[in-house]
Design a protein around this motif. Sequence first.
Motif, PDB file in Angstrom:
ATOM      1  N   VAL A  35      40.567  37.905  39.464  1.00  0.00           N
ATOM      2  CA  VAL A  35      39.331  38.834  39.663  1.00  0.00           C
ATOM      3  C   VAL A  35      37.990  38.283  39.563  1.00  0.00           C
ATOM      4  N   THR A  36      37.202  37.909  40.613  1.00  0.00           N
ATOM      5  CA  THR A  36      35.907  36.986  40.405  1.00  0.00           C
ATOM      6  C   THR A  36      34.879  38.134  39.674  1.00  0.00           C
ATOM      7  N   GLY A  37      33.955  37.459  39.027  1.00  0.00           N
ATOM      8  CA  GLY A  37      32.826  38.553  38.547  1.00  0.00           C
ATOM      9  C   GLY A  37      31.437  38.373  39.195  1.00  0.00           C
ATOM     10  N   ARG A  68      36.273  41.981  46.935  1.00  0.00           N
ATOM     11  CA  ARG A  68      36.098  43.421  46.729  1.00  0.00           C
ATOM     12  C   ARG A  68      35.076  43.832  47.907  1.00  0.00           C
ATOM     13  N   PHE A  81      30.972  46.312  39.668  1.00  0.00           N
ATOM     14  CA  PHE A  81      32.348  46.147  39.051  1.00  0.00           C
ATOM     15  C   PHE A  81      32.772  47.654  38.845  1.00  0.00           C
ATOM     16  N   GLY A 109      40.098  37.250  34.773  1.00  0.00           N
ATOM     17  CA  GLY A 109      39.030  37.530  35.284  1.00  0.00           C
ATOM     18  C   GLY A 109      37.909  36.962  34.557  1.00  0.00           C
ATOM     19  N   GLY A 113      34.447  40.617  36.092  1.00  0.00           N
ATOM     20  CA  GLY A 113      35.875  40.850  36.744  1.00  0.00           C
ATOM     21  C   GLY A 113      36.922  41.073  35.447  1.00  0.00           C
ATOM     22  N   SER A 116      36.820  44.737  34.384  1.00  0.00           N
ATOM     23  CA  SER A 116      37.518  45.286  35.649  1.00  0.00           C
ATOM     24  C   SER A 116      39.027  45.506  35.224  1.00  0.00           C
TER      25      SER A 116
END
Length: 264
Positions: A35-37, A68, A81, A109, A113, A116
């Motif tokens: 999950v990227t930030g 996303r 986020f 992440g 991320g 999340s």
Amino acid sequence: MSRRLLTFPCDGHTLVGTLDGPPEGGGGATGLLIVTGGNEIRAGAHRGMAELAARLAADGTPVFRYDRRGVGDSSGINSGFRGARDDLLAAAATFRAAAPQVTRLIGFGNCDGATSLAWWGREAGCDALVLANPWAVKPSDTLPPPAAVRAHYAAQLRDPAAWARILRRGLSLPKLVRGLRSIAASPRDDGVTGRTIASIAQWGPDATIVLARGDGTAIAYADAARRAGISPRTVTLDTGSHSFARSGDAAALEAAIRQVLSAP
């Protein structure tokens, strides 16, 4: 190794993800969901996430990363986020459907991320998390979080070269006043700090924190965790790069992730 682009629905929009791994139907039983930030696309800063995924996939670990809503190739509105729960759940479900051999799912992440994943990783079916520089304290105005400002001034006071620069150039009074006010300020909880720290605590030994020693976000998280009295397993890397972009950072981050992936 293969790299497949996948599209999947999320609340009426189309999200795009990338699955790295052995040929379809192959691969290990442990998979990594990235999950990227911030507003980073799924390739990550300096293509760091794409390169990490390729290296892990070459060793048999399926890796899925996605954009996303409103970011990169995905449609919809980017709500940050805080509005990314449904995206995360949809991505995890898509990963499991595309790689049905995966029975143990690790979430990784950076920055928000990581936040999340701390908030919604259980709902997404993650078994363990690697959380890099979790976003836990919002900076105030134009200054970093108070903990990061304190760390900066402490480092300056210990550095003889910094004193020499001050004597040569003089002090910037407005900057000093802003910094002192930030140090004196009580940490603000805009609804993120308490929830993030509590969420990480609930993961117990299933959460591993990776911190960049000199990064403001990492320093702010560490201060919040200390204040709350939680001490999850933490790996601190000797870098000031928030995205682990300096020489040796990628290898050190990958080693921390591989340790979790290989755990029983």
